[in-house]
Design an enzyme around this catalytic site. Structure first.
Site, PDB file in Angstrom:
ATOM      1  N   HIS A 373       0.900  -1.032  -0.116  1.00  0.00           N
ATOM      2  CA  HIS A 373      -0.038  -0.097   0.022  1.00  0.00           C
ATOM      3  C   HIS A 373       0.891   1.192   0.024  1.00  0.00           C
ATOM      4  O   HIS A 373       0.463   2.339   0.387  1.00  0.00           O
ATOM      5  CB  HIS A 373      -0.901  -0.042   1.233  1.00  0.00           C
ATOM      6  CG  HIS A 373      -2.040  -0.920   1.346  1.00  0.00           C
ATOM      7  ND1 HIS A 373      -3.301  -0.712   0.794  1.00  0.00           N
ATOM      8  CD2 HIS A 373      -1.665  -2.444   1.940  1.00  0.00           C
ATOM      9  CE1 HIS A 373      -3.941  -1.788   0.869  1.00  0.00           C
ATOM     10  NE2 HIS A 373      -3.058  -2.871   1.693  1.00  0.00           N
ATOM     11  N   LYS A 564      -8.161  13.695   4.848  1.00  0.00           N
ATOM     12  CA  LYS A 564      -7.349  12.559   4.824  1.00  0.00           C
ATOM     13  C   LYS A 564      -6.389  12.693   5.969  1.00  0.00           C
ATOM     14  O   LYS A 564      -6.309  13.802   6.326  1.00  0.00           O
ATOM     15  CB  LYS A 564      -6.612  12.479   3.394  1.00  0.00           C
ATOM     16  CG  LYS A 564      -6.216  13.794   3.065  1.00  0.00           C
ATOM     17  CD  LYS A 564      -5.553  13.578   1.601  1.00  0.00           C
ATOM     18  CE  LYS A 564      -6.522  13.590   0.405  1.00  0.00           C
ATOM     19  NZ  LYS A 564      -6.473  12.852  -0.436  1.00  0.00           N
ATOM     20  N   ARG A 565      -5.642  11.598   6.073  1.00  0.00           N
ATOM     21  CA  ARG A 565      -4.414  11.843   7.237  1.00  0.00           C
ATOM     22  C   ARG A 565      -3.396  12.976   6.776  1.00  0.00           C
ATOM     23  O   ARG A 565      -3.506  13.129   5.421  1.00  0.00           O
ATOM     24  CB  ARG A 565      -3.707  10.701   7.394  1.00  0.00           C
ATOM     25  CG  ARG A 565      -4.500   9.403   8.049  1.00  0.00           C
ATOM     26  CD  ARG A 565      -4.682  10.011   9.365  1.00  0.00           C
ATOM     27  NE  ARG A 565      -3.533   9.826  10.046  1.00  0.00           N
ATOM     28  CZ  ARG A 565      -3.130   8.863  10.963  1.00  0.00           C
ATOM     29  NH1 ARG A 565      -3.812   7.811  11.065  1.00  0.00           N
ATOM     30  NH2 ARG A 565      -2.084   8.926  11.788  1.00  0.00           N
ATOM     31  N   LYS A 570       0.726  14.297   0.925  1.00  0.00           N
ATOM     32  CA  LYS A 570      -0.642  14.680   0.432  1.00  0.00           C
ATOM     33  C   LYS A 570      -0.896  16.082   0.143  1.00  0.00           C
ATOM     34  O   LYS A 570      -1.799  16.414  -0.204  1.00  0.00           O
ATOM     35  CB  LYS A 570      -1.565  14.126   1.551  1.00  0.00           C
ATOM     36  CG  LYS A 570      -1.567  12.686   1.685  1.00  0.00           C
ATOM     37  CD  LYS A 570      -2.479  11.992   2.774  1.00  0.00           C
ATOM     38  CE  LYS A 570      -2.450  10.644   3.217  1.00  0.00           C
ATOM     39  NZ  LYS A 570      -3.126   9.900   2.195  1.00  0.00           N
ATOM     40  N   THR A 672      -8.657   6.629  -1.580  1.00  0.00           N
ATOM     41  CA  THR A 672      -9.903   5.653  -1.737  1.00  0.00           C
ATOM     42  C   THR A 672     -10.949   6.955  -1.357  1.00  0.00           C
ATOM     43  O   THR A 672     -12.215   6.917  -1.788  1.00  0.00           O
ATOM     44  CB  THR A 672     -10.218   4.853  -0.657  1.00  0.00           C
ATOM     45  OG1 THR A 672      -9.580   5.078   0.336  1.00  0.00           O
ATOM     46  CG2 THR A 672      -9.468   3.486  -1.386  1.00  0.00           C
ATOM     47  N   LYS A 676     -14.806   8.078  -2.963  1.00  0.00           N
ATOM     48  CA  LYS A 676     -16.290   8.205  -2.098  1.00  0.00           C
ATOM     49  C   LYS A 676     -16.792   9.705  -2.793  1.00  0.00           C
ATOM     50  O   LYS A 676     -18.034   9.592  -3.130  1.00  0.00           O
ATOM     51  CB  LYS A 676     -15.760   8.355  -0.611  1.00  0.00           C
ATOM     52  CG  LYS A 676     -15.460   6.986  -0.282  1.00  0.00           C
ATOM     53  CD  LYS A 676     -15.050   7.169   1.241  1.00  0.00           C
ATOM     54  CE  LYS A 676     -14.106   5.690   1.436  1.00  0.00           C
ATOM     55  NZ  LYS A 676     -13.295   6.041   2.622  1.00  0.00           N
TER      56      LYS A 676
HETATM   57  C1  26Q Z   1       3.599   1.538  10.666  1.00  0.00           C
HETATM   58  C2  26Q Z   1       4.571   1.407  11.830  1.00  0.00           C
HETATM   59  C3  26Q Z   1       4.003   1.182  12.987  1.00  0.00           C
HETATM   60  C4  26Q Z   1       2.884   1.447  13.317  1.00  0.00           C
HETATM   61  C5  26Q Z   1       1.942   1.494  12.321  1.00  0.00           C
HETATM   62  C6  26Q Z   1       2.325   1.614  10.892  1.00  0.00           C
HETATM   63  C7  26Q Z   1       1.389   1.829   9.634  1.00  0.00           C
HETATM   64  C8  26Q Z   1      -0.020   1.673  10.179  1.00  0.00           C
HETATM   65  C9  26Q Z   1      -0.815   2.116   9.100  1.00  0.00           C
HETATM   66  C10 26Q Z   1       1.822   2.179   8.577  1.00  0.00           C
HETATM   67  C11 26Q Z   1       0.898   2.444   7.627  1.00  0.00           C
HETATM   68  C12 26Q Z   1      -0.512   2.401   7.706  1.00  0.00           C
HETATM   69  C13 26Q Z   1      -1.376   2.656   6.766  1.00  0.00           C
HETATM   70  C14 26Q Z   1      -1.194   3.084   5.608  1.00  0.00           C
HETATM   71  C15 26Q Z   1      -2.384   3.469   4.743  1.00  0.00           C
HETATM   72  O1  26Q Z   1      -3.357   3.590   4.938  1.00  0.00           O
HETATM   73  N1  26Q Z   1      -1.988   3.454   3.275  1.00  0.00           N
HETATM   74  C16 26Q Z   1      -3.029   3.971   2.220  1.00  0.00           C
HETATM   75  O2  26Q Z   1      -3.761   2.579   1.713  1.00  0.00           O
HETATM   76  C17 26Q Z   1      -4.711   2.983   1.119  1.00  0.00           C
HETATM   77  C18 26Q Z   1      -5.582   1.748   0.764  1.00  0.00           C
HETATM   78  O3  26Q Z   1      -4.884   1.059  -0.169  1.00  0.00           O
HETATM   79  C19 26Q Z   1      -4.425   3.646  -0.164  1.00  0.00           C
HETATM   80  O4  26Q Z   1      -5.491   4.211  -1.075  1.00  0.00           O
HETATM   81  C20 26Q Z   1      -3.533   5.064  -0.035  1.00  0.00           C
HETATM   82  O5  26Q Z   1      -2.892   5.558  -0.932  1.00  0.00           O
HETATM   83  C21 26Q Z   1      -2.491   4.428   1.096  1.00  0.00           C
HETATM   84  O6  26Q Z   1      -1.656   5.586   1.450  1.00  0.00           O
END
Ligand code: 26Q
Length: 825
Positions: A373, A564-565, A570, A672, A676
């Site tokens: 991702h 978004k985050r 971004k 995503t 929406k």
């Molecule tokens: C990493 C290290 C320690 C703790 C947590 C994490 C962690 C947690 C969540 C790292 C990444 C995430 C989430 C990533 C994420 O949401 N990526 C997004 O995924 C979407 C679905 O595929 C995409 O549409 C987005 O482009 C992408 O940024």
């Protein structure tokens, strides 16, 4: 026969009768739950109304849930297991009501008590068990699999505390704990009978097994018990209810007797606490969280408990015969987070089921599939080897062995290319060695996919190039989607009703049907109604903004939204620069034609991400100046909506005119939110990035505001990026940067935005924000002009909805199933 003597095999498969769904039965059950079960009455605290209503609905799901399980438990049903550290579910009550098709009957029932369904629905706490896109995607996938009748089980963690609640104090983000289970959760079923034990620590010993062969055992471990909580996932109108199984950590019942005998009873009990911490809190997505011991424990806890659960179910039918295991099981790894499952599956097959390495590896590499991702190299997970050694010694051995065999294969393909071996090794050398989880995931999986066409292509050309050269056949694309049940039918009931009146209701489970709307763009009656619905949705959003921020949004203005985050890539900053530009235009009276605009920004910053938090403060300060300037009035508003999440988005996306998707090209894997907004008739202003590209393809250039460098140009531009020169040559940019630099937005807060300004002016700014400034401002000017022609805008809006069929997760899941899972419906 006593019940205790019955095993599942000779239990009669008695089908439970379904409960009636007429309004009277619903009303009776609701009242009974409220009064006789909960001991409350109609006028009591609304949360009890929610609970009573949820139990009423839950009863009506139970039969289908049990029947669906019975089918899945049968021999020869191939199943997929979606493993994810995150499932961002949001609220469930409204979703089940929609899926059961009892909306009007239920409203009728509540009418007896003068109660409103919408109000009761908002009592539910969001299940915020995810950070953002990746977690919400998992929830949308579960919805579509149930609707498509696919045997898919979700496996995740039941965090006691989900994503933190964001409050804004003096413009700054403050994190508050999200104790979402405080009032109980009617949507989970505890299943202590299926508990599993997960081992940590200890060491590995070599023994001789019953066949007099050497065998490795992992001993002296500290054990944690994993207790599953099942969450029902109902399909849309099809009597299917799938399961999301979330694990909760609990201490094992075995006391440390030494402590006990020494009289340290309390201390022995206290040690149990450690175990329960594993499922205590969701990690917010944050680079500073990398390498944290508790996070690795969470990952292994999920992987081990889930695999053991699959083995438990397997042995109900097949006993110890694993010859058909790979034919009947597949595991989809949601990013590298659960990737330790690859080594754990090897361990279980070899150490606990006495299988040879080769046979175990054959099963593993036929059952594991990995979804990536991210394109940010710094976001790829790595774990220090010493931490692995301490926590999971047996798994580290297995990973070393996987790596040794893998590197032999690399050497066979590229003899003498030691650089390549070092590059591709699962173990990164260095002062502290690290395990590269993405490489382990690729080596151990038969499928590796990205989440949008560009993303998947860039993976094979960049991050995973070496692996693509070795195994091109593993790599594939699966463009993301969103579920139209939650994101249109539920969140935008008025638009849904309008659509259904024209083209029927088939679109809800076959979103391509929406193309029929294309025929209606010149139908004045229809476009008027479309406009009317949008204005009502804008009013609903304006009410939310007023309530949450005190800012007045006028529905005659263009609603311009970025939620978004918060992350530099971004580029919320680019958005703010545009807002400041509009402000400067008004203040300098260089406006001829004008479109009133309300800009809404929302999103959480990782608690340790300093610059992201400064960006939130900047947005709030700029908002304060603009919204309190009488000269600005309704021409321009800016608001930051606190605590953005699933339920907020359900109000935000139907009320949006313009969707901001403005990441640095080549950095947003997919996005995503963009989908929406499109489904709800917003028009996108966006870069050539992630799934924006596919949205643009679907809707056509005339109905999309494209701007900025593309991914290739970004790479080129980095080589000679000169923000100062850009500023010198652009009066608008100069004016905007001056306002930022001179402290116009931080009069009594000296220097607080200096780091933001430096990041923008840095020739090494990886996000090239100023490089896209001119192009963004020009595209925004086109947006303003386009919005002034309301008829033309309406057509664009309808066309966006009409062309959004591809972005249903129903399509995404069909593709996963056709290419990877190969399940039977
Ligand atoms: C990493 C290290 C320690 C703790 C947590 C994490 C962690 C947690 C969540 C790292 C990444 C995430 C989430 C990533 C994420 O949401 N990526 C997004 O995924 C979407 C679905 O595929 C995409 O549409 C987005 O482009 C992408 O940024």
């Amino acid at each position: 026969m006593p019940i205790s003597k019955m095993n599942h095999k000779n239990k009669k498969s008695t089908m439970m009768d379904k409960l009636p769904v007429d309004s009277e039965s619903l009303a009776n059950d609701f009242e009974r739950y409220l009064t006789r079960h909960l001991g409350r009455f109609i006028g009591s605290v609304p949360n009890y109304l929610y609970e009573a209503l949820s139990l009423t609905i839950r009863d009506r799901i139970m039969t289908d849930w049990q029947n669906t399980w019975k089918v899945y438990e049968k021999k020869n049903v191939r199943k997929a297991h979606y493993m994810s550290l995150e499932f961002l579910i949001g609220r469930s009550l409204g979703n089940h009501v929609l899926n059961l098709g009892i909306d009007s009957k239920l409203k009728e029932a509540l009418n007896h008590f003068a109660l409103e369904l919408e109000e009761i629905i908002t009592e539910e706490h969001d299940a915020g068990l995810g950070n953002g896109g990746l977690g919400r995607l998992a929830a949308c996938f579960m919805d579509s699999c149930a609707t498509l009748n696919l045997p898919v089980i979700g496996y995740g963690i039941r965090y006691q505390y989900g994503m933190f609640r964001q409050e804004i104090e003096n413009g700054y983000q403050v994190e508050e704990p999200d104790h979402w289970l405080r009032d109980g959760n009617p949507w989970e079923l505890e299943r202590p009978e299926f508990a599993q034990t997960v081992k940590f620590g200890g060491h590995v010993e070599r023994v001789t097994n019953h066949n007099r062969k050497p065998h490795l055992v992992w001993v002296d471990t500290s054990d944690v018990v994993a207790i599953p909580y099942d969450v029902p996932i109902s399909g849309y109108g099809n009597d299917v209810v799938n399961t999301l199984r979330l694990w909760s950590a609990s201490a094992s019942n075995v006391f440390n007797l030494d402590d006990f005998n020494a009289g340290s009873y309390a201390e022995a009990v206290e040690a149990k606490n450690d175990a329960e911490h594993i499922s205590m809190v969701l990690y917010p997505n944050d680079a500073s969280e990398n390498g944290k011991e508790l996070r690795l424990k969470q990952q292994y806890f999920l992987a081990s408990a889930s695999l053991q659960d699959v083995f438990r179910m397997w042995s109900l039918n097949e006993d110890h015969d694993f010859s058909k295991f790979a034919q009947l099981n597949v595991f989809q790894l949601n990013d590298t987070h659960p990737t330790i499952a690859i080594a754990e599956l090897m361990r279980l097959l070899m150490d606990e089921h006495y299988m040879s390495w080769d046979d175990a590896w054959d099963i593993t590499t036929k059952t594991m599939a990995y979804t990536n991702h991210t394109l940010l190299p710094e976001a790829l997970e790595k774990w220090p080897v010493p931490l692995f050694e301490k926590l999971l010694p047996r798994l580290l051995q297995i990973i070393y062995e996987i790596n040794a065999l893998f590197l032999k294969e690399v050497a066979r393909k590229w003899p003498g290319d030691t650089d390549r071996q070092i590059r591709m090794s699962i173990i990164e050398e260095g002062e502290t060695k690290h395990v590269r989880m993405a490489y382990l995931a690729i080596v151990g999986s038969f499928s590796v996919n990205g989440v949008a066409a560009l993303h998947s292509q860039l993976l094979t050309e960049g991050l995973f190039k070496d692996f693509y050269e070795l195994w091109p056949e593993k790599f594939n694309n699966k463009t993301n989607g969103v579920t139209p049940r939650r994101w249109v039918a539920h969140s935008n009931p008025q638009m849904s009703e309008l659509i259904s009146k024209k083209i029927g209701t088939d679109w809800i489970s076959n979103l391509d049907e929406l193309t029929k709307l294309k025929l209606l763009i010149d139908d004045k009656k229809f476009t008027d109604k479309w406009h009317h619905v949008k204005q009502q949705n804008k009013q609903r959003l304006a009410d939310l903004v007023k309530e949450e921020t005190g800012v007045d949004f006028d529905v005659a203005s263009l609603f311009d939204v970025q939620v978004k985050r918060i992350h530099e890539y971004k580029r919320q900053l680019l958005n703010v620069l545009h807002v400041i530009h509009l402000y400067a235009q008004i203040k300098n009276d260089d406006i001829t034609e004008w479109t009133n605009r309300c800009v809404l920004i929302g999103g959480k910053a990782a608690p340790g991400y300093y610059l992201a938090k400064s960006i939130i403060k900047l947005i709030n300060n700029v908002a304060n100046v603009i919204n309190n300037d009488p000269e600005i009035g309704n021409k321009l508003k800016l608001a930051f909506i606190p605590n953005y999440g699933v339920s907020k988005m359900e109000v935000i996306c139907p009320g949006t005119d313009l969707s901001e998707q403005i990441s640095t090209a080549g950095k947003e894997a997919s996005g995503t939110g963009n989908m929406k907004f499109m489904m709800n008739g917003a028009i996108t202003i966006g870069t050539y990035d992630g799934a924006n590209i596919e949205i643009l393809d679907a809707v056509g250039e005339e109905n999309f505001f494209l701007f900025g460098l593309n991914a290739e140009e970004v790479v080129q531009q980095r080589k000679n990026y000169d923000p100062q020169a850009l500023l010198d040559n652009d009066e608008d940019l100069k004016r905007v940067m001056h306002l930022l630099q001179c402290g116009h937005f931080n009069s009594f807060e000296y220097g607080i935005f200096d780091d933001i300004v430096s990041s923008l002016m840095n020739p090494h700014d990886p996000w090239l924000t100023l490089a896209d400034f001119r192009s963004f401002i020009d595209a925004q000017e086109q947006v303003s002009q386009a919005y002034r022609d309301q008829d033309a805008w309406l057509k664009m809006s309808i066309l966006n909805t009409a062309c959004s069929g591809f972005f249903s997760t129903d399509r995404t899941m069909q593709e996963y199933n056709n290419d990877i899972w190969k399940l039977h419906k």
